[in-house]
Design a protein around this motif. Structure first.
Motif, PDB file in Angstrom:
ATOM      1  N   THR A  30     -13.689 -26.462   6.406  1.00  0.00           N
ATOM      2  CA  THR A  30     -12.721 -25.926   5.528  1.00  0.00           C
ATOM      3  C   THR A  30     -11.414 -26.479   6.017  1.00  0.00           C
ATOM      4  N   CYS A  31     -10.365 -26.078   5.241  1.00  0.00           N
ATOM      5  CA  CYS A  31      -9.087 -26.764   5.505  1.00  0.00           C
ATOM      6  C   CYS A  31      -7.820 -25.882   4.683  1.00  0.00           C
TER       7      CYS A  31
ATOM      8  N   ASN B  28     -11.806 -27.675  10.518  1.00  0.00           N
ATOM      9  CA  ASN B  28     -10.987 -28.434   9.809  1.00  0.00           C
ATOM     10  C   ASN B  28     -11.270 -29.704  10.137  1.00  0.00           C
ATOM     11  N   PRO B  29     -11.837 -30.747   8.874  1.00  0.00           N
ATOM     12  CA  PRO B  29     -12.173 -31.907   9.222  1.00  0.00           C
ATOM     13  C   PRO B  29     -11.335 -33.041   9.116  1.00  0.00           C
ATOM     14  N   ASN B  30     -10.270 -32.543   8.234  1.00  0.00           N
ATOM     15  CA  ASN B  30      -9.066 -33.624   7.677  1.00  0.00           C
ATOM     16  C   ASN B  30      -8.447 -34.421   8.652  1.00  0.00           C
ATOM     17  N   ASP B  31      -8.129 -35.767   8.317  1.00  0.00           N
ATOM     18  CA  ASP B  31      -7.069 -36.172   9.255  1.00  0.00           C
ATOM     19  C   ASP B  31      -5.775 -35.915   8.576  1.00  0.00           C
ATOM     20  N   PRO B  32      -4.702 -35.258   9.480  1.00  0.00           N
ATOM     21  CA  PRO B  32      -3.603 -34.973   9.035  1.00  0.00           C
ATOM     22  C   PRO B  32      -2.370 -36.001   8.803  1.00  0.00           C
ATOM     23  N   ALA B  33      -2.678 -37.318   9.209  1.00  0.00           N
ATOM     24  CA  ALA B  33      -2.161 -38.530   8.608  1.00  0.00           C
ATOM     25  C   ALA B  33      -2.155 -38.624   7.244  1.00  0.00           C
ATOM     26  N   LEU B  34      -3.378 -38.321   6.727  1.00  0.00           N
ATOM     27  CA  LEU B  34      -3.672 -38.511   5.261  1.00  0.00           C
ATOM     28  C   LEU B  34      -3.293 -37.246   4.609  1.00  0.00           C
TER      29      LEU B  34
ATOM     30  N   PRO C 219      -1.036 -34.092   5.612  1.00  0.00           N
ATOM     31  CA  PRO C 219      -0.107 -33.446   6.406  1.00  0.00           C
ATOM     32  C   PRO C 219      -0.557 -31.748   6.357  1.00  0.00           C
ATOM     33  N   THR C 220      -0.658 -31.281   5.255  1.00  0.00           N
ATOM     34  CA  THR C 220      -0.670 -29.799   5.329  1.00  0.00           C
ATOM     35  C   THR C 220      -2.101 -29.129   6.040  1.00  0.00           C
ATOM     36  N   ASP C 221      -2.608 -30.107   6.567  1.00  0.00           N
ATOM     37  CA  ASP C 221      -3.722 -29.913   7.435  1.00  0.00           C
ATOM     38  C   ASP C 221      -3.745 -30.151   8.927  1.00  0.00           C
ATOM     39  N   SER C 222      -2.612 -30.214   9.209  1.00  0.00           N
ATOM     40  CA  SER C 222      -2.127 -30.402  10.872  1.00  0.00           C
ATOM     41  C   SER C 222      -2.672 -29.153  11.538  1.00  0.00           C
ATOM     42  N   TYR C 223      -2.716 -29.430  12.910  1.00  0.00           N
ATOM     43  CA  TYR C 223      -3.051 -28.354  13.658  1.00  0.00           C
ATOM     44  C   TYR C 223      -1.997 -27.199  13.643  1.00  0.00           C
ATOM     45  N   GLU C 224      -0.532 -27.707  13.631  1.00  0.00           N
ATOM     46  CA  GLU C 224       0.473 -26.584  13.652  1.00  0.00           C
ATOM     47  C   GLU C 224       0.332 -25.906  12.347  1.00  0.00           C
ATOM     48  N   LEU C 225       0.129 -26.600  11.275  1.00  0.00           N
ATOM     49  CA  LEU C 225       0.090 -25.652  10.046  1.00  0.00           C
ATOM     50  C   LEU C 225      -1.225 -24.880   9.820  1.00  0.00           C
ATOM     51  N   MET C 226      -2.301 -25.201  10.482  1.00  0.00           N
ATOM     52  CA  MET C 226      -3.494 -24.472  10.838  1.00  0.00           C
ATOM     53  C   MET C 226      -3.079 -23.157  11.319  1.00  0.00           C
ATOM     54  N   LYS C 227      -2.244 -23.435  12.389  1.00  0.00           N
ATOM     55  CA  LYS C 227      -2.058 -22.072  13.148  1.00  0.00           C
ATOM     56  C   LYS C 227      -1.039 -21.134  12.308  1.00  0.00           C
ATOM     57  N   VAL C 228      -0.205 -21.661  11.407  1.00  0.00           N
ATOM     58  CA  VAL C 228       0.541 -20.979  10.515  1.00  0.00           C
ATOM     59  C   VAL C 228      -0.298 -20.266   9.312  1.00  0.00           C
ATOM     60  N   ARG C 229      -1.296 -20.938   8.969  1.00  0.00           N
ATOM     61  CA  ARG C 229      -2.185 -20.292   7.858  1.00  0.00           C
ATOM     62  C   ARG C 229      -3.032 -19.235   8.616  1.00  0.00           C
ATOM     63  N   ALA C 230      -3.608 -19.359   9.474  1.00  0.00           N
ATOM     64  CA  ALA C 230      -4.519 -18.643  10.087  1.00  0.00           C
ATOM     65  C   ALA C 230      -3.670 -17.198  10.413  1.00  0.00           C
ATOM     66  N   LYS C 231      -2.578 -17.260  10.764  1.00  0.00           N
ATOM     67  CA  LYS C 231      -1.615 -15.811  11.121  1.00  0.00           C
ATOM     68  C   LYS C 231      -1.406 -15.346   9.957  1.00  0.00           C
TER      69      LYS C 231
ATOM     70  N   GLY D  84     -16.322 -28.359  -3.764  1.00  0.00           N
ATOM     71  CA  GLY D  84     -14.815 -28.577  -2.837  1.00  0.00           C
ATOM     72  C   GLY D  84     -14.187 -29.912  -3.045  1.00  0.00           C
ATOM     73  N   CYS D  85     -13.222 -30.156  -2.119  1.00  0.00           N
ATOM     74  CA  CYS D  85     -12.318 -31.382  -1.938  1.00  0.00           C
ATOM     75  C   CYS D  85     -13.146 -32.248  -1.054  1.00  0.00           C
ATOM     76  N   SER D  86     -12.842 -33.521  -1.280  1.00  0.00           N
ATOM     77  CA  SER D  86     -13.599 -34.532  -0.384  1.00  0.00           C
ATOM     78  C   SER D  86     -12.727 -34.582   1.129  1.00  0.00           C
ATOM     79  N   ILE D  87     -13.506 -34.697   2.001  1.00  0.00           N
ATOM     80  CA  ILE D  87     -12.835 -34.849   3.222  1.00  0.00           C
ATOM     81  C   ILE D  87     -11.999 -36.058   3.483  1.00  0.00           C
ATOM     82  N   LYS D  88     -10.809 -35.796   3.862  1.00  0.00           N
ATOM     83  CA  LYS D  88      -9.852 -37.019   4.159  1.00  0.00           C
ATOM     84  C   LYS D  88     -10.051 -37.601   5.368  1.00  0.00           C
ATOM     85  N   ALA D  89     -10.608 -38.800   5.386  1.00  0.00           N
ATOM     86  CA  ALA D  89     -10.792 -39.652   6.384  1.00  0.00           C
ATOM     87  C   ALA D  89     -10.098 -41.183   6.086  1.00  0.00           C
ATOM     88  N   LYS D  90      -9.749 -41.531   7.340  1.00  0.00           N
ATOM     89  CA  LYS D  90      -9.485 -43.259   7.023  1.00  0.00           C
ATOM     90  C   LYS D  90     -10.751 -43.927   6.799  1.00  0.00           C
ATOM     91  N   LYS D  91     -10.515 -44.996   6.093  1.00  0.00           N
ATOM     92  CA  LYS D  91     -11.613 -45.741   5.623  1.00  0.00           C
ATOM     93  C   LYS D  91     -12.026 -46.711   6.693  1.00  0.00           C
TER      94      LYS D  91
END
Length: 201
Positions: free
Chosen positions: A62-63, A94-100, A102-114, A194-201
């Motif tokens: 999930t993400c 969370n499987p998404n690449d935050p470079a693609l 940004p809202t799925d970054s580790y720092e924002l994961m912490k915010v969302r979890a809280k 759901g949404c497709s997983i965001k990964a570099k090609k």
């Protein structure tokens, strides 16, 4: 000339085969899932091996950003609380690449979890090494494993993305109930929505 042509064909086959082995084969029902060790929003590392007495594992990809994943956040949280006492450990990844995305970054994961008061480890698939092994393609995408990490169910949590109150088929919960009674889940697989997983090609 024929020998040269044959040699070129064989070389091409070996090269293609070599590349093919780099792509993991998605898990099927009955496969043994590989354990992982991933960092959660609390800064700790988690793996299935940490839970020696677990009766099974609910692995949810999930993400933060995906509207489908957001609609399931409360349901995932409730599932974690309900089944932890029954011996089933929910681990969200969370499987998404935050470079693609940004809202799925580790720092924002912490915010969302809280914000949501997540009652489960919310793990970051750094380097995107785990989701391809499982064959996850969407967020959310669920894999139910028994205590031996054998895959027993793959797919959606239930049959209604938009409304928990209007769910008619609780696929994941029914699969857990089947395991509890020694039966084979039916269905064993459903289509993950759901949404497709965001990964570099």
């Amino acid at each position: 000339m024929k020998k040269l042509a044959s040699l070129l064909v064989l070389t091409a086959v070996f090269v293609v085969s070599g590349f093919a082995t780099d792509v993991p084969t998605p898990y099927k029902i009955g496969d043994k899932a590989t354990d992982f060790r991933l960092k959660s929003v609390d800064g700790k590392m988690y793996s299935m091996a940490d839970y020696k007495d677990a009766k099974g594992f609910i692995v949810v990809f999930t993400c933060n950003h995906c509207p489908f994943a957001v609609k399931y956040e409360d349901r995932i949280n409730d599932l974690s609380k309900k089944y932890k006492s029954k011996g089933y450990i929910l681990l969200a990844i969370n499987p998404n690449d935050p470079a693609l995305e940004p809202t799925d970054s580790y720092e924002l994961m912490k915010v969302r979890a809280k914000e949501k008061g997540f009652a489960f480890p919310y793990l970051f698939d750094d380097g995107q090494k785990i989701y391809p092994q499982y064959g996850a393609t969407k967020t959310p995408h669920v894999f139910l494993l028994d205590k031996n990490q054998i895959v027993k169910y793959i797919g959606a949590i239930d049959d209604n993305v938009d409304s928990a109150a209007d769910v008619k088929e609780k696929y994941l919960e029914n699969a857990i109930a089947a395991l509890e009674s020694g039966r084979t889940p039916s269905p064993e697989t459903t289509k993950a929505i759901g949404c497709s997983i965001k990964a570099k090609k």
